[in-house]
Design a protein around this motif. Structure first.
Motif, PDB file in Angstrom:
ATOM      1  N   ILE A 149       0.851  -1.188   0.000  1.00 35.39           N
ATOM      2  CA  ILE A 149       0.000   0.000   0.000  1.00 35.39           C
ATOM      3  C   ILE A 149       0.886   1.238   0.000  1.00 35.39           C
ATOM      4  CG2 ILE A 149      -1.620   1.375   1.377  1.00 35.39           C
ATOM      5  CD1 ILE A 149      -2.717  -1.316   2.487  1.00 35.39           C
ATOM      6  N   MET A 150       0.563   2.154  -0.918  1.00 33.75           N
ATOM      7  CA  MET A 150       1.282   3.435  -0.930  1.00 33.75           C
ATOM      8  C   MET A 150       0.451   4.458  -0.163  1.00 33.75           C
ATOM      9  SD  MET A 150       2.478   3.361  -4.924  1.00 33.75           S
ATOM     10  CE  MET A 150       1.004   2.554  -5.550  1.00 33.75           C
ATOM     11  N   LYS A 151       1.036   5.052   0.857  1.00 37.31           N
ATOM     12  CA  LYS A 151       0.322   6.066   1.621  1.00 37.31           C
ATOM     13  C   LYS A 151       0.118   7.311   0.760  1.00 37.31           C
ATOM     14  CE  LYS A 151       2.124   4.728   6.189  1.00 37.31           C
ATOM     15  NZ  LYS A 151       3.184   5.006   7.186  1.00 37.31           N
ATOM     16  N   PRO A 152      -0.945   8.067   0.957  1.00 40.65           N
ATOM     17  CA  PRO A 152      -1.980   7.849   1.972  1.00 40.65           C
ATOM     18  C   PRO A 152      -2.960   6.752   1.564  1.00 40.65           C
ATOM     19  CG  PRO A 152      -2.501   9.794   0.648  1.00 40.65           C
ATOM     20  CD  PRO A 152      -1.186   9.298   0.163  1.00 40.65           C
ATOM     21  N   ASP A 165      -6.847   4.584   2.652  1.00 39.17           N
ATOM     22  CA  ASP A 165      -8.128   4.697   3.361  1.00 39.17           C
ATOM     23  C   ASP A 165      -8.668   3.290   3.592  1.00 39.17           C
ATOM     24  OD1 ASP A 165      -9.084   3.808   0.957  1.00 39.17           O
ATOM     25  OD2 ASP A 165     -10.139   5.657   0.434  1.00 39.17           O
ATOM     26  N   ASP A 218     -11.025   1.615   2.179  1.00 38.24           N
ATOM     27  CA  ASP A 218     -11.253   0.841   0.952  1.00 38.24           C
ATOM     28  C   ASP A 218      -9.962   0.189   0.469  1.00 38.24           C
ATOM     29  OD1 ASP A 218     -13.886   1.434   0.876  1.00 38.24           O
ATOM     30  OD2 ASP A 218     -13.741   2.987  -0.674  1.00 38.24           O
ATOM     31  N   ILE A 219      -8.876   0.943   0.521  1.00 37.84           N
ATOM     32  CA  ILE A 219      -7.604   0.410   0.035  1.00 37.84           C
ATOM     33  C   ILE A 219      -7.130  -0.722   0.940  1.00 37.84           C
ATOM     34  CG2 ILE A 219      -5.147   0.948  -0.281  1.00 37.84           C
ATOM     35  CD1 ILE A 219      -5.968   3.654  -1.416  1.00 37.84           C
ATOM     36  N   ALA A 273      -9.261  -3.736   0.215  1.00 36.79           N
ATOM     37  CA  ALA A 273      -8.949  -4.325  -1.094  1.00 36.79           C
ATOM     38  C   ALA A 273      -7.610  -5.046  -1.057  1.00 36.79           C
ATOM     39  CB  ALA A 273      -8.928  -3.237  -2.165  1.00 36.79           C
TER      40      ALA A 273
END
Lengths: 126, 276
Positions: free
Chosen positions: A102-105, A107, A109-110, A113
């Motif tokens: 995961i690349m910040k930022p 949420d 949903d991410i 997923a």
């Protein structure tokens, strides 16, 4: 109940991530760097790790390398969660045994997923 | 925004796209129109509505219709459908065609995530050659789709990280679909309410999460059009919550469900297909 270890040196990020993961029915533990996380993992392996990269003492990738060498350490699903967003960083994390990235930022949903992508689908209907 | 404003808008988008504009979405409509007003150098939504009531030009009508459509989509939306396409539908279609060439139409592709997802999936299927067309009503969406530029947020919804690494390159502040994948999709502006007879036949048509926003008459029109464009053994894919209920004689549900439909009589002895 499934367990997720959140490893991030930012208390704010840990709090946000905790709220999201608890809503997804995880029991959450927190560590603020890789060394702390390693100690917790030696005590008991979580089902999943949400892992920051840049941290003091022991960074996320060092932790990941160490975790994968532990007995049973290949089992936890590890999702990197970092501001590092260059393809070479992503490739290095995957080579070190990360399941997703995961690349910040981020949420809710991410997170949902990406965890599903990594093999932890959620049954949030209950 | 007044009910009469909403009526004016509903008439415009209804006539141009078959889209239903629910009266209770005035707030959402106003937000979206504010962006149009800004882009058109109008002082505000009131001025825009005034222009729409006068003699609006084609470009303005397009912009308003475009803004009021829901173009929200993600990569590999409804993953189980793509699994089914990969494991069963596409291999069956390819096996029945010389050279494994399958003609695919992603109808109402919005910003292009669906056709790119199909192209990525097909790249891993041996003996498969997808001939991939994608269309949308919105010029703005098509421009974005063609450019293949997606934000960091967009590439993290639905797309496995390994696929991102493989098929995208990072730009300054976005991710761009690699040219070799972009080149596999042909883009075209098309209104699904228009006559589809001049279009070619397709083996697989995806028209997902479109009908649900349309009036029943528009749904019927689109389904009739699609039935005429589907090969005798072709497959139509609708969205998870959509059905062919407005044109029940045109299609039948394919085994396995998940929004897959086929023409009712194979080999075309009789049935809905007109023309050739």
């Amino acid at each position: 109940m499934r367990t997720c270890l959140i490893v991030d040196d930012s208390r704010v990020i840990r709090r946000v991530a905790r709220r999201i993961l608890e809503a997804l029915d995880f029991r959450v533990e927190e560590a603020s760097d890789g060394a702390e996380a390693m100690a917790l993992c030696r005590d008991r392996l979580p089902d999943a790790v949400l892992l920051d990269w840049n941290m003091p003492v022991m960074d996320g990738l060092e932790f990941l390398h160490a975790l994968r060498r532990e007995p049973g350490g290949e089992r936890p699903i590890v999702v990197l969660c970092t501001t590092r967003n260059e393809p070479k960083h992503i490739a290095a994390a995957l080579a070190a045994g990360a399941n997703e990235y995961i690349m910040k930022p981020f949420d809710g949903d991410i997170i949902e997923a990406k965890f599903a992508e990594a093999g932890l689908p959620f049954g949030r209907t209950a | 925004m007044t009910p009469s404003d909403m009526e004016v808008l509903a008439q415009i988008v209804g006539a141009r796209s078959g889209l239903v504009l629910p009266p209770d979405q005035a707030y959402l409509a106003e937000t979206r129109l504010a962006a149009v007003a800004h882009a058109e150098h109008l002082p505000g939504v009131d001025a825009l509505l005034q222009a729409l009531r006068a003699q609006p030009g084609e470009a303005l009508l397009n912009a308003v219709t475009d803004a009021l459509a829901n173009n929200e989509t993600v990569f590999l939306r409804d993953r189980s459908v793509f699994d089914l396409l990969r494991d069963a539908v596409l291999p069956a279609l390819a096996g029945a065609r010389p050279g494994g060439a399958v003609r695919v139409w992603s109808a109402a592709c919005a910003t292009g995530q669906e056709p790119y997802s199909l192209a990525m999936l097909a790249a891993d299927l041996p003996g498969m050659k997808l001939d991939l067309c994608a269309s949308d009503l919105s010029e703005r969406c098509l421009q974005k789709a063609k450019a293949g530029l997606y934000t960091q947020f967009e590439v993290q919804r639905g797309l496995p990280i390994a696929q991102l690494l493989r098929w995208f390159e990072k730009t300054e502040d976005a991710w761009r679909v690699r040219p070799e994948l972009r080149q596999t999709v042909r883009w075209r502006r098309f209104n699904l309410l228009h006559d589809m007879a001049p279009l070619r036949r397709f083996d697989l048509i995806l028209c997902r999460n479109v009908l649900m926003y349309l009036t029943p008459e528009a749904r019927r029109l689109v389904l009739h059009g699609l039935a005429g464009r589907l090969a005798p053994d072709g497959v139509l894919v609708l969205g998870a919550s959509e059905s062919v209920g407005d044109a029940p004689d045109m299609f039948e549900a394919a085994p396995g469900g998940r929004g897959l439909f086929t023409l009712p009589c194979k080999a075309g002895a009789k049935g809905p297909r007109t023309g050739t």
